[in-house]
Design a protein around this motif. Structure first.
Motif, PDB file in Angstrom:
ATOM      1  N   GLU A 109       0.788  -1.280  -0.208  1.00 48.62           N
ATOM      2  CA  GLU A 109      -0.011  -0.184   0.229  1.00 48.62           C
ATOM      3  C   GLU A 109       0.765   1.098  -0.052  1.00 48.62           C
ATOM      4  OE1 GLU A 109      -4.014   1.405   2.265  1.00 48.62           O
ATOM      5  OE2 GLU A 109      -2.695   0.036   3.514  1.00 48.62           O
ATOM      6  N   SER A 311     -14.250   4.854  -2.100  1.00 47.87           N
ATOM      7  CA  SER A 311     -12.938   3.839  -1.680  1.00 47.87           C
ATOM      8  C   SER A 311     -12.094   3.783  -2.882  1.00 47.87           C
ATOM      9  CB  SER A 311     -13.489   2.335  -2.194  1.00 47.87           C
ATOM     10  OG  SER A 311     -14.106   2.130  -3.236  1.00 47.87           O
ATOM     11  N   GLY A 360     -12.617  -0.723   2.510  1.00 42.16           N
ATOM     12  CA  GLY A 360     -10.992  -0.959   2.187  1.00 42.16           C
ATOM     13  C   GLY A 360     -10.981  -1.273   0.682  1.00 42.16           C
ATOM     14  N   ASP A 361      -9.739  -1.082   0.323  1.00 36.40           N
ATOM     15  CA  ASP A 361      -9.354  -1.624  -1.102  1.00 36.40           C
ATOM     16  C   ASP A 361      -9.273  -3.029  -1.145  1.00 36.40           C
ATOM     17  OD1 ASP A 361      -8.512  -1.663  -3.635  1.00 36.40           O
ATOM     18  OD2 ASP A 361      -6.916   0.016  -3.280  1.00 36.40           O
ATOM     19  N   LEU A 365      -5.940  -5.386  -1.347  1.00 37.83           N
ATOM     20  CA  LEU A 365      -5.786  -6.269  -0.033  1.00 37.83           C
ATOM     21  C   LEU A 365      -5.695  -7.770  -0.515  1.00 37.83           C
ATOM     22  CD1 LEU A 365      -8.177  -4.547   2.412  1.00 37.83           C
ATOM     23  CD2 LEU A 365      -5.772  -4.540   2.495  1.00 37.83           C
ATOM     24  N   ARG A 377      -3.918  -6.486  10.119  1.00 42.56           N
ATOM     25  CA  ARG A 377      -4.795  -5.541   9.805  1.00 42.56           C
ATOM     26  C   ARG A 377      -5.389  -5.498   8.289  1.00 42.56           C
ATOM     27  NH1 ARG A 377      -2.632   0.394  11.253  1.00 42.56           N
ATOM     28  NH2 ARG A 377      -2.804  -0.530  13.391  1.00 42.56           N
ATOM     29  N   ASP A 378      -4.719  -6.003   7.213  1.00 43.47           N
ATOM     30  CA  ASP A 378      -5.187  -6.102   5.930  1.00 43.47           C
ATOM     31  C   ASP A 378      -6.405  -7.092   6.007  1.00 43.47           C
ATOM     32  OD1 ASP A 378      -3.323  -4.595   4.960  1.00 43.47           O
ATOM     33  OD2 ASP A 378      -1.948  -6.007   4.840  1.00 43.47           O
ATOM     34  N   ARG A 381      -9.514  -5.439   7.363  1.00 44.95           N
ATOM     35  CA  ARG A 381     -10.202  -4.565   6.686  1.00 44.95           C
ATOM     36  C   ARG A 381     -10.974  -5.546   5.489  1.00 44.95           C
ATOM     37  NH1 ARG A 381      -5.163  -1.023   4.555  1.00 44.95           N
ATOM     38  NH2 ARG A 381      -6.826  -0.119   3.318  1.00 44.95           N
TER      39      ARG A 381
END
Length: 856
Positions: A109, A311, A360-361, A365, A377-378, A381
Motif C-alpha cells: 500500500e 473507496s 477498504g481497497d 488487499l 490489519r489487512d 479490513r
C-alpha cells in the motif's frame, strides 16, 4: 558475509541490495553510493585507504519509508534478510534474498497511489522492426507489435497486438510504471519512448524470454490448460501478444512468483469495445489531470469534478470509465438507469453512501493476501467489507425494486447486484471470530487473535502472562504457610517471578527463599516453584507466538482460497461506488439524463462546461446550445442540422470552452453519467479527437506547427463517420495564407470524405463562406465594445464574426500602449490597402460542389 552479499548481487543484477545486519540494512559499493544520494545517507567505510569499500545503511524499522523513496526513483530493490535466528545460531548467519521490489511489481500500500493503476508492460515487436534501419521500410500501420500489461496489485492481465502508431498512444494511456523488452529490442523501444515523451523505467531481459514457444509455455502454466483461441486470441495473427505476455510472466517468476497466483486469466484486448480517445485528446480535454497540475492530481480535470469516491478501487474505476467510455447503447443505458434511480431516490443513495464509507481497497488487499504479505490489519479490513455486504445487498434490493417501478423493461446494474452480490457470510464469520478488533499492521507485533477462538492459544496466553489464578492461589498458600500477611507474588520482564516481602517481616522469611533483588522497604525472593513457573512461562511465550502465527496463516490461506469471490465483490462494490458518485454530482448540480441514440446526432440544450461550472461562482457560467448531425445520419439533407460548425470570435471569448464542452458531455454521457445541460441527445461516438493547442517537441526536434500537423493528420486518417472531432486554430503556426489554405482543406476533407460531427474553432474569418455547403454552419461568440473596452459575453449564437479583436485582447493582456497604438495604425493601413488579398491560386478544382480556395 561479503560473499553472501556478492551472491545476492549475482542473484539480482541491477538491483540495490539491502543487506540485513543485525538491526540495520546495509548497502555496499556502488549500491551504497546510489542509496546515499537518493536517501540522504552518510557514506562511510570500515576500512581506510583508497580501496576501502563504501558503506551506507539505515535502521531496519525505516525499511518501508526508504523503500517508497527508492521505488519512486525507479530503482529495483532486493531485500536480503537474515534467515537464521541470532539467538540460537553461532557464527555466520545465513542470509537470502526474500523479496524483490521494482516499480512495476510493487504491491504494498505504501508503494502505490490509491487512485492510479500500477502497470507493468511488456513489448514484443516483430523481429524486422528491431533490425537496424528496418523501421524505414515499414509504415506505422504495417508494423506489428505485441503488448501485454498487468496491474500486479489486482491481477488484471491483458494483451493485444497494435501497429506502431497505436502502440505509442496505448503506452501513453497505460502510463506504465515499468516496461520490459528483450535485449534485441532495446534500442527500438528506447526510440519509441523518446518519440512519445514517455519517462519510465525500462527493464531489459534475455531474448529467449520472448521466444514464442517459451512464452506460450509460461502463459499455459499460469492460467491452466486453456486454448488460446478460448481466451480470444486469433492465432497466428496475434502471436506477439502472447509473446509479450510470456515476457511478463517470466519477469514475475523471477522476482515475484506469488503474483502469478493472483492472475485469473489473460484477456485479449480489443479496440472498438470502448470509445477510443488518444493521449493528445485526453490531455487537450483534461479528462484525468488538469493542464496546470503535475504528477497525478486531478484538480481542474473532468475526473476532479467528481471529488472523492468512497473507496480507492472506486476511484480507479472512475478514471477507467472516463478514459474509455462505452459505445454500446444497452450497456450505457444500464449505467444511466442506475444513476437515475439514485438521483431520484436520495434516501437510498444516502444509505448506500453511509454503508460504503471507509470501505477498504479489497482489490489490492487480496493481492497482498495472495503474495503472502498481508498482515492482520489487512485481513481485518477485508472482514470489515464482508461484514457490510448483507446490508448492502438489502439496500440494492430496495433500489432494484425501484428500478422495476421506474424502468420495468430495463435490467439495470443495481437490480442485478441486489440479486447476485455474494454476502460472504462464511468469510465474515471466520475473520470476525479469529481476529480481535484493532489488529496491528504486522503479525510479528502479536496479540491479534480473539480470546476464546482457540483454547490452546488461550492457555499459552494465560500461562505467558503468569496465570492470575495460579498466582492468587500460590500467594495465598505461601502467606498462610509463612505467616507473612502482606506477601505478594509479582512478575516483570527482567527478573521474572518473585515473592516480595516487606522489611518488617524479614525474620519470617523461610530459609529456602533465595533473594533476587532489594527494593525500597522490601526484598524480593524466588523459590523452586517460581523458577519452574518461570520456565513454563518462557516456553508458553514462544509456543503462543508460534500458535498465533499458525492461526493467522490458516486464516490467510482461507481468505486466499476465496479470492475469486472477493474479486467479484470488489468489482461490484467499486461499480456501486462510482454510480453513487455520479448520482451525487448530478443531484447537487442539477445535471440531466442524456438521451443516448445510435444515430450521429449531438444536440445539447443549454449545455455547461462541467469543470468551469465547479470552479466559477454559481450562476456565472453562460450555457450554450449545440446541434450537429453526421452527414450520413438518417434524415440528414439540405434542411437538416449541420455536421460541421465553424466557430469564430476573439481570443478569451469562449470558443475553446464551447467546443471542449461538447466533447466532455459526450464522454460523460457514454461513461454513464448525467450531463450539465437542460436537455441532451447524444448519438454514440466511436472515436473522439481533440486538437486544442500544441507546443514544440524539443526532444524529437519537432516545431509547434509540425506537432499540430501530425495531430491533424492522425485525426484525418483515423476518424470515422461516427466520430466527434474538435479542432482549434488549425493552421495558425505558419504564414497566413498557408494556414488558411490548410484550414479550408481540412474542413473540406472532413465534410466530403469523413462525414463526422466536427467543431472547428478558427480566427480565419474567410472560412465563413464554407457555409455554402449544406452541412456546414457558422457560429460566433458574442462580444460588446463599451467605451473602448471589450466585454466578453461568452454566448454562442449563429452567424460568423466580422473581426477578431486581436488588438483589444492584446491590450487586456497588458501589452504596452505604444505597441497597441502602433498595431491599430498598422491594422487600419492593412485593411485599407487590401493586403489581405492573395494571388490567384494556380490550381483549379473542377468539382461541381465548388472546391476553389476562398482566396481564389
Amino acid at each position: 558475509m561479503m560473499q553472501q552479499f556478492e551472491a545476492a548481487k549475482a542473484r539480482c543484477p541491477g538491483a540495490l541490495v539491502l543487506f540485513r545486519m543485525g538491526d540495520f540494512y546495509e548497502l555496499f559499493g556502488d549500491d551504497a553510493k546510489r542509496a546515499a544520494e537518493l536517501l540522504d545517507l552518510t557514506l562511510t567505510s570500515r576500512d581506510k585507504g583508497p580501496n576501502a569499500t563504501p558503506m551506507a545503511g539505515f535502521p531496519h524499522h525505516q525499511l518501508d519509508p526508504q523503500l517508497v523513496k527508492l521505488v519512486a526513483a525507479g530503482e529495483h530493490v532486493a531485500i536480503c534478510e537474515q534467515i537464521d535466528d541470532p539467538k540460537t545460531t553461532k557464527g555466520l548467519l545465513r542470509r537470502e534474498v526474500t523479496r524483490i521490489v521494482t516499480p512495476g511489481i510493487a504491491s504494498d500500500e505504501s508503494l502505490l497511489q490509491p487512485d492510479r493503476a500500477n502497470h507493468l508492460v511488456a513489448i514484443a515487436p516483430e523481429a524486422l522492426l528491431s533490425q537496424e534501419n528496418s523501421g524505414k521500410e515499414l509504415s506505422e500501420r504495417d508494423a506489428t507489435i505485441g503488448i501485454a500489461w498487468i496491474d500486479v496489485s489486482v491481477g488484471r492481465f491483458q494483451a493485444a497486438v497494435r501497429n506502431l502508431e497505436e502502440l505509442k498512444d496505448h503506452l501513453l494511456r497505460l502510463d506504465a510504471s515499468e516496461i520490459l523488452c528483450s535485449e534485441r529490442d532495446r534500442s527500438f523501444i528506447e526510440k519509441i519512448l523518446a518519440e512519445s515523451g514517455i519517462k519510465t523505467v525500462l527493464t531489459v531481459r534475455p531474448e529467449w524470454w520472448f521466444e514464442d514457444k517459451q512464452a506460450e509455455a509460461k502463459v499455459t502454466s499460469a492460467i491452466g490448460s486453456l486454448r488460446f483461441d478460448g481466451l480470444g486470441f486469433n492465432l497466428p495473427e496475434e502471436q506477439l501478444a502472447l509473446t509479450a505476455a510470456g515476457g511478463i510472466l517470466a519477469y514475475l517468476d523471477e522476482n515475484e512468483p506469488a503474483a502469478i497466483g493472483r492472475i485469473k486469466t489473460l484477456a485479449a484486448w480489443r479496440s472498438g469495445s470502448r470509445m477510443e480517445i488518444d493521449e493528445a485528446t485526453r490531455r487537450s480535454l483534461e479528462l484525468i489531470r488538469g493542464s496546470s497540475q503535475s504528477g497525478h492530481r486531478r484538480d481542474g480535470s473532468l475526473a476532479g469534478v467528481f471529488g472523492k469516491t468512497r473507496s480507492a478501487m472506486g476511484s480507479r474505476l472512475l478514471v477507467d470509465w472516463l478514459s474509455a467510455p462505452l459505445v454500446e447503447k444497452t450497456a450505457i443505458d444500464e449505467r444511466i438507469d442506475a444513476v437515475s434511480v439514485l438521483v431520484d431516490h436520495p434516501g437510498i443513495a444516502s444509505q448506500l453512501t453511509a454503508t460504503l464509507q471507509g470501505v477498504g481497497d479489497i482489490e489490492r488487499l487480496i493481492g497482498r493476501v495472495m503474495s503472502g504479505r498481508a498482515g492482520p490489519r489487512d485481513i481485518e479490513r477485508i472482514g470489515h467489507v464482508t461484514k457490510i455486504l448483507p446490508e448492502l445487498i438489502t439496500l440494492l434490493g430496495k433500489a432494484g425494486a425501484l428500478v422495476a417501478t421506474d424502468a420495468p423493461n430495463g435490467s439495470t446494474l443495481l437490480a442485478n447486484f441486489g440479486d447476485h452480490l455474494d454476502p460472504c457470510f462464511d468469510l465474515s464469520k471466520k475473520i470476525m471470530a479469529t481476529l480481535r478488533d484493532g489488529c496491528p499492521t504486522f503479525a510479528r507485533d502479536g496479540g491479534f487473535i480473539r480470546p476464546g477462538f482457540d483454547s490452546r492459544y488461550d492457555e499459552f496466553v494465560e500461562l505467558a502472562t503468569g496465570g492470575k489464578a495460579w498466582i492468587a492461589k500460590y500467594q495465598a498458600s505461601e502467606s498462610e504457610r509463612t505467616g507473612i500477611p502482606r506477601l505478594k507474588v509479582g512478575f516483570n520482564r527482567v527478573f521474572g517471578f518473585f515473592l516480595e516481602v516487606g522489611r518488617g517481616y524479614s525474620d519470617k522469611v523461610p530459609s529456602e527463599y533465595v533473594r533476587k533483588q532489594t527494593v525500597k522497604n522490601a526484598e524480593r525472593y524466588t523459590t523452586p516453584e517460581l523458577d519452574e513457573r518461570q520456565r513454563q512461562v518462557l516456553g508458553a511465550e514462544e509456543e503462543g507466538v508460534r500458535r498465533e502465527l499458525e492461526l493467522f496463516e490458516d486464516l490467510r490461506n482461507f481468505v486466499a482460497h476465496h479470492r475469486e469471490r472477493l474479486d467479484n465483490v470488489a468489482e461490484q462494490v467499486a461499480t456501486v461506488d462510482v454510480l453513487l458518485t455520479f448520482a451525487d454530482v448530478a443531484r447537487s448540480r442539477r445535471w440531466v439524463r442524456a438521451d443516448i441514440s445510435n444515430d450521429s446526432v449531438l444536440a445539447i440544450d443549454q449545455g455547461r462546461h462541467p469543470v468551469l461550472e465547479q470552479l466559477l461562482p454559481a450562476g456565472t457560467l453562460v450555457p450554450n446550445d449545440l446541434a450537429l448531425v453526421g452527414r450520413r445520419a438518417e434524415g440528414a439533407g439540405e434542411n437538416s442540422l449541420p455536421s460541421i460548425l465553424l466557430v469564430t470570435g476573439p481570443n478569451m471569448g469562449g470558443k475553446s470552452t464551447f467546443i471542449r464542452q461538447a466533447a466532455l458531455l459526450a464522454v460523460l454521457a457514454q461513461a454513464g453519467s448525467f450531463v450539465p445541460a437542460k436537455a441532451a441527445r447524444i448519438g454514440i461516438v466511436d472515436r473522439l479527437f481533440a486538437r486544442i493547442g500544441a507546443g514544440d517537441d524539443l526532444a524529437s526536434g519537432a516545431s509547434t506547427f509540425l506537432v499540430e500537423m501530425s495531430q491533424t493528420a492522425r485525426i484525418l486518417n483515423r476518424a470515422t463517420e461516427k466520430s466527434l472531432v474538435i479542432l482549434d486554430e488549425v493552421g495558425r503556426g505558419t504564414s497566413t495564407f498557408d494556414g488558411l489554405a490548410l484550414a479550408q482543406s481540412v474542413v473540406e476533407y472532413l465534410y466530403k470524405k469523413l462525414y463526422c460531427r466536427t467543431l472547428f474553432a478558427t480566427h480565419y474569418l474567410q472560412l465563413a463562406a464554407l457555409e455554402k455547403y449544406s452541412g456546414v454552419a457558422n457560429a460566433k461568440v458574442l462580444v460588446e465594445q463599451h467605451e473602448g473596452q471589450l466585454i466578453f459575453l461568452h454566448q454562442v449564437t449563429s452567424g460568423a464574426a466580422d473581426k477578431s479583436w486581436g488588438v483589444h485582447v492584446a491590450r487586456l493582456a497588458g501589452v504596452p500602449d505604444a505597441v497597441i497604438n502602433r498595431a491599430r495604425d498598422l491594422l487600419l493601413a492593412y485593411e485599407a490597402g487590401g493586403t489581405q488579398k492573395s494571388p490567384k491560386a494556380k490550381r483549379s478544382h473542377g468539382s461541381s460542389e465548388g472546391q476553389s480556395l476562398l482566396f481564389d
